[in-house]
Design an enzyme around this catalytic site. Sequence first.
Site, mmCIF file in Angstrom:
data_model
loop_
_atom_site.group_PDB
_atom_site.id
_atom_site.type_symbol
_atom_site.label_atom_id
_atom_site.label_comp_id
_atom_site.label_asym_id
_atom_site.label_seq_id
_atom_site.Cartn_x
_atom_site.Cartn_y
_atom_site.Cartn_z
ATOM 1 N N CYS A 189 -3.115 0.598 -22.575
ATOM 2 C CA CYS A 189 -3.668 1.172 -21.347
ATOM 3 C C CYS A 189 -3.192 0.458 -20.089
ATOM 4 C CB CYS A 189 -5.192 1.204 -21.401
ATOM 5 S SG CYS A 189 -5.926 -0.442 -21.425
ATOM 6 N N ASN B 231 -1.078 -5.349 -18.548
ATOM 7 C CA ASN B 231 -0.995 -6.023 -17.235
ATOM 8 C C ASN B 231 -1.420 -7.484 -17.375
ATOM 9 O OD1 ASN B 231 -0.595 -3.393 -16.461
ATOM 10 N ND2 ASN B 231 -2.654 -3.114 -15.647
ATOM 11 N N ASP B 232 -2.573 -7.681 -18.006
ATOM 12 C CA ASP B 232 -3.038 -9.053 -18.173
ATOM 13 C C ASP B 232 -2.287 -9.766 -19.290
ATOM 14 O OD1 ASP B 232 -4.992 -9.802 -16.246
ATOM 15 O OD2 ASP B 232 -6.275 -8.228 -17.054
ATOM 16 N N HIS C 103 0.816 -1.209 0.000
ATOM 17 C CA HIS C 103 0.000 0.000 0.000
ATOM 18 C C HIS C 103 0.853 1.265 0.000
ATOM 19 C CE1 HIS C 103 -3.706 -2.434 1.417
ATOM 20 N NE2 HIS C 103 -3.569 -2.394 0.109
ATOM 21 N N GLU D 40 -5.738 -8.474 -24.337
ATOM 22 C CA GLU D 40 -5.016 -8.836 -23.122
ATOM 23 C C GLU D 40 -4.942 -10.355 -22.932
ATOM 24 O OE1 GLU D 40 -6.869 -6.760 -19.836
ATOM 25 O OE2 GLU D 40 -8.893 -7.222 -20.504
#
Length: 488
Positions: free
Chosen positions: A422, A374-375, A128, A351
Amino acid sequence: MRLGDEQAAIFEVQAALIEDPEWRDPIFGQVARGVRPEVAVAESTDALAAEIRAIPDEYLQQRAIDILDLGQRVLRLLGPGEVASLADLLDGPDVIVAAHDLTPSETLALEPGVVKAIVTEGGGRTSHTAILARQLGIPAVVGIPGLLATVRNGLVVAVDGDEGYCDLEPTGDIARRFSAAAPARDRPLLHAPVRTSDGVEVHVLANAATPNDVRRAIDAGADGIGLYRTEFLFAGDELPDEKVQESIYCEAAAAASGRPITFRTLDVGGDKDAPLLELEQELNPFLGVRGVRFSLARPELFSSQLRALTRTAVRYPNVRVMVPMLTVLEELDLVRDLAPDATFPLGAMVEVPAAAILASELAKTADFLSVGTNDLTQYVLAVDRTNERLSSLYDELNPAVVRLLGSIAAAAAATGTEAGVCGELAGRPLAAPLLLGLGYRHLSVVPPQVQNVKRAITACTLASAEVLAGQALRATRTVHVAQLLQPT
Ligand code: PEP
Ligand code: MG
């Protein structure tokens, strides 16, 4: 509120923890036996944090800091009076905070103008501290082994939060390069699409999840919203009906002030939970009913979202819609069937490797492509994106990912279809020349990176970016691609 709902969720977890019997019951038990409340809180907090740290899962281990944060905050309230906070202890204009780890509330109390960077010995990319620092725009590098044994007051430290690079006492070229970088706040804000120094226009958009995020992104100079994650609307304790959805989409579309805004249809499953949607338990949720697969399995829910988006697009022609986790072309046909009155451009997220491999065909049927790196990275490399134990293997600069990115851009260019990126890779300024050279002209990034990515684009030429991309496409190791991106 300085940040978005996603960040607020970190503190909602703390609010829920306060009610958690595992933490609370031992405290009440001890107090009933006559133990002082401060001692009971400290002991219960330490015991629960130690238990969490012992779980053999690095992601969960990092949640121990949230328990400690909660304990510290309660102890402050129980304490005798004002206790100096970390922010009060900082003085001087150029502060770099070095710590074992920072709690979320300690991180949030830091002023971005005062604190130039954060470096910690503990924590990982999903800690975090890292997430909040990124949103505050404070460069942070976490998980530096042996940091506290070396660092001391007055030490000059070079920190590049984008690349996870930290040099304690830099010398020579590195010291010169870091001293030459002007602080972001002293530079004029770049609105409107930027151009490379040889004149090629590039759009730098932002990722958002709420209408407030959209406002902040536009204020930060974004050329629009390239990814609006609608699933956050469904993750709370009440499901939005069609009317509520429409009003929120309209608010977001209005906040984009005529610039394009691309809503991604519901993307739940895998790492994105929405308890009220009651997703089925699955052995491999990342390979399960997620993204468009989930939406198509719940046609009533999905049609209602598509109707809300269709009506939004009638009022706001800047609206575009894209579909996450497409695997086969038929899925896009089915989405079209469910939205017969849609006037918005309908794009496909790329993705899943199958979609990437069939990008030429997808580019002929979709109005635009947007690559979710990301994926895509997780599926190409077969590495769970949330698994900290494999985080060194999860790298968007892996040559296999780079080559696939190149072939998607080439496939889109062949049909004249817009292709953007993205995923997080688009928000790394050093990666901007690589993505340009591969053929991308639309990058959608986290809002604090909008200006940095725009500057990286204005600083390069398309010709040099293409040379770089050519070398990256021939590279066989991740480290070689990473070296190519380093400034010379
Ligand atoms: C991606 O996968 O790159 C992406 C942009 O979507 P998300 O991170 O929300 O899955
Ligand atoms: Mg994704």
